[in-house]
Enzyme design. Sequence first.
Site, short mmCIF file in Angstrom:
data_model
loop_
_atom_site.label_atom_id
_atom_site.label_comp_id
_atom_site.label_asym_id
_atom_site.label_seq_id
_atom_site.Cartn_x
_atom_site.Cartn_y
_atom_site.Cartn_z
CE1 TYR A 1 -3.98 2.12 0.56
CE2 TYR A 1 -2.67 3.20 2.25
CZ TYR A 1 -3.79 3.16 1.44
OH TYR A 1 -4.71 4.19 1.51
N1 LIG Z 1 -9.84 5.61 4.65
C1 LIG Z 1 -8.60 6.05 4.92
O1 LIG Z 1 -8.17 6.17 6.07
C2 LIG Z 1 -7.71 6.45 3.77
C3 LIG Z 1 -6.52 7.12 4.10
C4 LIG Z 1 -5.68 7.51 3.08
C5 LIG Z 1 -6.02 7.23 1.77
N2 LIG Z 1 -7.17 6.57 1.47
C6 LIG Z 1 -7.47 6.30 0.08
O2 LIG Z 1 -8.73 6.85 -0.26
C7 LIG Z 1 -9.35 6.03 -1.26
C8 LIG Z 1 -10.74 5.62 -0.80
O3 LIG Z 1 -10.61 4.88 0.39
P1 LIG Z 1 -11.89 4.46 1.27
O4 LIG Z 1 -11.42 4.38 2.66
O5 LIG Z 1 -13.03 5.31 0.88
O6 LIG Z 1 -12.08 2.95 0.74
P2 LIG Z 1 -13.40 2.07 0.54
O7 LIG Z 1 -12.93 0.65 0.61
O8 LIG Z 1 -14.47 2.52 1.48
O9 LIG Z 1 -13.87 2.42 -0.95
C9 LIG Z 1 -13.07 2.07 -2.04
C10 LIG Z 1 -14.00 1.85 -3.24
O10 LIG Z 1 -13.15 1.52 -4.36
C11 LIG Z 1 -13.78 0.47 -5.08
N3 LIG Z 1 -12.75 -0.27 -5.84
C12 LIG Z 1 -11.73 -0.99 -5.34
N4 LIG Z 1 -11.02 -1.54 -6.34
C13 LIG Z 1 -11.61 -1.16 -7.50
C14 LIG Z 1 -11.37 -1.40 -8.86
N5 LIG Z 1 -10.35 -2.18 -9.27
N6 LIG Z 1 -12.17 -0.84 -9.78
C15 LIG Z 1 -13.22 -0.06 -9.40
N7 LIG Z 1 -13.52 0.20 -8.12
C16 LIG Z 1 -12.72 -0.35 -7.18
C17 LIG Z 1 -14.47 -0.39 -4.01
O11 LIG Z 1 -15.50 -1.18 -4.57
C18 LIG Z 1 -15.00 0.68 -3.06
O12 LIG Z 1 -16.30 1.10 -3.43
C19 LIG Z 1 -8.41 4.85 -1.49
O13 LIG Z 1 -7.60 5.11 -2.62
C20 LIG Z 1 -7.58 4.82 -0.24
O14 LIG Z 1 -6.34 4.22 -0.44
C21 LIG Z 1 -8.04 6.18 2.46
#
Ligand SMILES: NC(=O)c1ccc[n+]([C@@H]2O[C@H](COP(=O)([O-])OP(=O)(O)OC[C@H]3O[C@@H](n4cnc5c(N)ncnc54)[C@H](O)[C@@H]3O)[C@@H](O)[C@H]2O)c1
Length: 250
Positions: free
Chosen positions: A157
């Site tokens: 990641y």
């Molecule tokens: N939540 C956190 O603390 C956090 C912190 C830093 C960065 N992020 C980043 O923010 C973004 C969103 O995170 P989140 O926490 O909302 O995650 P989440 O798991 O709630 O949502 C991610 C979404 O992406 C979709 N997805 C995954 N792989 C896919 C693919 N190959 N094609 C199409 N859709 C796909 C999933 O179905 C899901 O709906 C991510 O890139 C994550 O790395 C999150």
Amino acid sequence: MNTASRFANQTAIVTGGLSGIGLAVVRRLRREGATVAIFDFETKPLAAAGGKPLVDELVLKVDVTNEAQVQEAVATVLAKLGRIDILVNSAGVTGKTNVKSHEVSLADFDFVLRTNVYGTFLTSKHVLPTMLAQGYGRILNLASMAGKEGNAGMAAYSSSKAAVIALTKVQGKEYAETGVTINALAPAVIQTPMVDAMPPAQVKANTDKIPMKRCGTLDEVAAMITFIVSPEASFTTGFTFDLSGGRAVY
Ligand SMILES: NC(=O)c1ccc[n+]([C@@H]2O[C@H](COP(=O)([O-])OP(=O)(O)OC[C@H]3O[C@@H](n4cnc5c(N)ncnc54)[C@H](O)[C@@H]3O)[C@@H](O)[C@H]2O)c1
């Protein structure tokens, strides 16, 4: 300014828009006047939209790692909406965490890199020609604090998010004179289904490092992202914005 109409007549694509951060951004963009298309490969989180039908949305089942699917979905959005002003790349996965590098399988490393890096590359690749022709566009990539600092236990990641930061820097320079900005956001921990699915020890290790001693909220993320993709944010590109409760001060 009247934020209710900040995105009037604008169209947006949000990948991963059916859950967590993506969904919060979809809601805020719609509230402020945008028409939003969602690229997500899940159908189950539709319920997470609060039970409300996503009436004016195009919810497209797209795996962002699949170039043919991305290309077709972008063409569908263009055919239906005529333009693409905003791309938010929120689709992302953590893969297995709370594991040391020697315990990480190649398959897991590959899965995380494909989703987070290839997905971001592919959507921008196929949306950029439209934005360049329009002479206007805003792309926002979800990076992470992990990509800036390297979170122990999250080799795949952290590596993938460092790559997203580098891709953002490259594209910011490549398109700096075109009216298209490309930026990233590096949040610390935001309570979403992604974080719910992580081992508690990994979440605690990450949250303990936040000086504000709390997770960020979805409202805080959506507020920051919608500013970055707004017309007002016109003199910043290639940059990774911070959203870390004081953890990263650079
Ligand atoms: N939540 C956190 O603390 C956090 C912190 C830093 C960065 N992020 C980043 O923010 C973004 C969103 O995170 P989140 O926490 O909302 O995650 P989440 O798991 O709630 O949502 C991610 C979404 O992406 C979709 N997805 C995954 N792989 C896919 C693919 N190959 N094609 C199409 N859709 C796909 C999933 O179905 C899901 O709906 C991510 O890139 C994550 O790395 C999150």
